[in-house]
Scaffold this motif. Structure first.
Motif, PDB file in Angstrom:
ATOM      1  N   ALA A  30       0.987  -1.271  -0.022  1.00  0.00           N
ATOM      2  CA  ALA A  30      -0.068  -0.030   0.185  1.00  0.00           C
ATOM      3  C   ALA A  30       0.785   1.177  -0.103  1.00  0.00           C
ATOM      4  O   ALA A  30       2.045   1.204   0.625  1.00  0.00           O
ATOM      5  N   GLN A  54      -2.120  10.129  -3.998  1.00  0.00           N
ATOM      6  CA  GLN A  54      -1.862   8.799  -4.293  1.00  0.00           C
ATOM      7  C   GLN A  54      -2.000   7.883  -3.256  1.00  0.00           C
ATOM      8  O   GLN A  54      -1.175   7.394  -2.589  1.00  0.00           O
ATOM      9  N   TYR A 104      -3.004   4.128  -2.850  1.00  0.00           N
ATOM     10  CA  TYR A 104      -3.235   2.834  -3.717  1.00  0.00           C
ATOM     11  C   TYR A 104      -2.772   1.635  -3.101  1.00  0.00           C
ATOM     12  O   TYR A 104      -1.719   1.833  -2.130  1.00  0.00           O
ATOM     13  N   THR A 160      -1.426  -2.597  -4.137  1.00  0.00           N
ATOM     14  CA  THR A 160      -1.283  -3.470  -5.126  1.00  0.00           C
ATOM     15  C   THR A 160      -1.038  -4.851  -4.590  1.00  0.00           C
ATOM     16  O   THR A 160      -0.950  -5.228  -3.477  1.00  0.00           O
ATOM     17  N   LYS A 168      -3.491  -2.976  -9.476  1.00  0.00           N
ATOM     18  CA  LYS A 168      -3.303  -1.916  -8.369  1.00  0.00           C
ATOM     19  C   LYS A 168      -4.590  -1.349  -8.605  1.00  0.00           C
ATOM     20  O   LYS A 168      -5.611  -1.143  -9.424  1.00  0.00           O
ATOM     21  N   LEU A 169      -5.199  -1.130  -7.124  1.00  0.00           N
ATOM     22  CA  LEU A 169      -6.341  -0.430  -6.756  1.00  0.00           C
ATOM     23  C   LEU A 169      -6.261   0.896  -5.814  1.00  0.00           C
ATOM     24  O   LEU A 169      -5.419   0.769  -5.166  1.00  0.00           O
ATOM     25  N   GLY A 170      -7.023   1.840  -6.579  1.00  0.00           N
ATOM     26  CA  GLY A 170      -6.987   3.072  -5.825  1.00  0.00           C
ATOM     27  C   GLY A 170      -6.620   4.125  -6.773  1.00  0.00           C
ATOM     28  O   GLY A 170      -7.077   4.144  -7.811  1.00  0.00           O
ATOM     29  N   ARG A 171      -5.938   5.229  -6.326  1.00  0.00           N
ATOM     30  CA  ARG A 171      -5.693   6.546  -7.231  1.00  0.00           C
ATOM     31  C   ARG A 171      -4.160   6.645  -7.128  1.00  0.00           C
ATOM     32  O   ARG A 171      -3.404   6.779  -6.187  1.00  0.00           O
ATOM     33  N   ASP A 172      -3.601   6.851  -8.441  1.00  0.00           N
ATOM     34  CA  ASP A 172      -2.525   7.318  -8.812  1.00  0.00           C
ATOM     35  C   ASP A 172      -2.128   8.222  -9.803  1.00  0.00           C
ATOM     36  O   ASP A 172      -3.221   8.801 -10.262  1.00  0.00           O
TER      37      ASP A 172
END
Length: 162
Positions: free
Chosen positions: A80, A116, A118, A120, A130-134
């Motif tokens: 994370a 950022q 996220y 993995t 990858k999940l989330g915001r980047d």
């Protein structure tokens, strides 16, 4: 608990926690050119205006504080990342995010942008999800490794740093 082999961090059991970051601040002084009668300047790097201005402000990139946590559980690599970007410019709350072009005014509120967060999840023969915001799917390495990110940017009369 032991220290990591590189960087600033620690290993607790099978979990690695790392910290990273930078502080970005510049003193800028802008001596604008005089605008000729009948001319209009739109965009560009040159500034025209009635007076000189000075400020201590962010450059193109605000400061960075990163926290990374990683482990391997049952053959799965799990990690994370939390990336926080605190600015030193006062937030203008103009709708362009926490680090939009604000004003370098003392005793006002600075922005902090959590752009950022996220996680993995992956295996060597499967790949990584990858999940989330980047920053973006493609080109984040090119964006974040660009040497100009740590520069001052355009002064813009120091009223709205960019």
């Amino acid at each position: 608990v032991r220290m990591t082999s590189s960087g600033i961090g620690m290993e607790v059991g099978g979990v690695t926690v790392k910290f990273s970051g930078s502080v970005n601040a510049f003193y800028t002084h802008d001596s604008p050119d005089k605008r000729l009668a009948g001319t209009t300047g739109v965009g560009g790097l040159a500034n025209t205006g009635p007076q000189n201005s000075s400020a201590i402000r962010n450059g193109l990139l605000p400061g960075i504080f990163g926290l990374d946590v990683s482990t391997n559980q049952g053959g799965w690599d799990i990690a994370a990342h939390f990336g926080f970007y605190p600015g030193i410019n006062s937030n203008s709350y103009g709708g362009n995010g926490a680090n939009a072009a604000g004003a370098p005014v003392a005793l006002a509120t600075a922005g902090i942008d959590a752009r950022q967060p996220y996680m993995t999840l992956g295996k060597p023969h499967l790949g990584t999800f990858k999940l989330g915001r980047d920053i973006g799917l493609f080109g984040s390495d090119a964006i974040l490794n660009d040497i100009t990110l740590l520069s001052v940017g355009t002064p813009g009369s120091n009223a709205g740093p960019s």
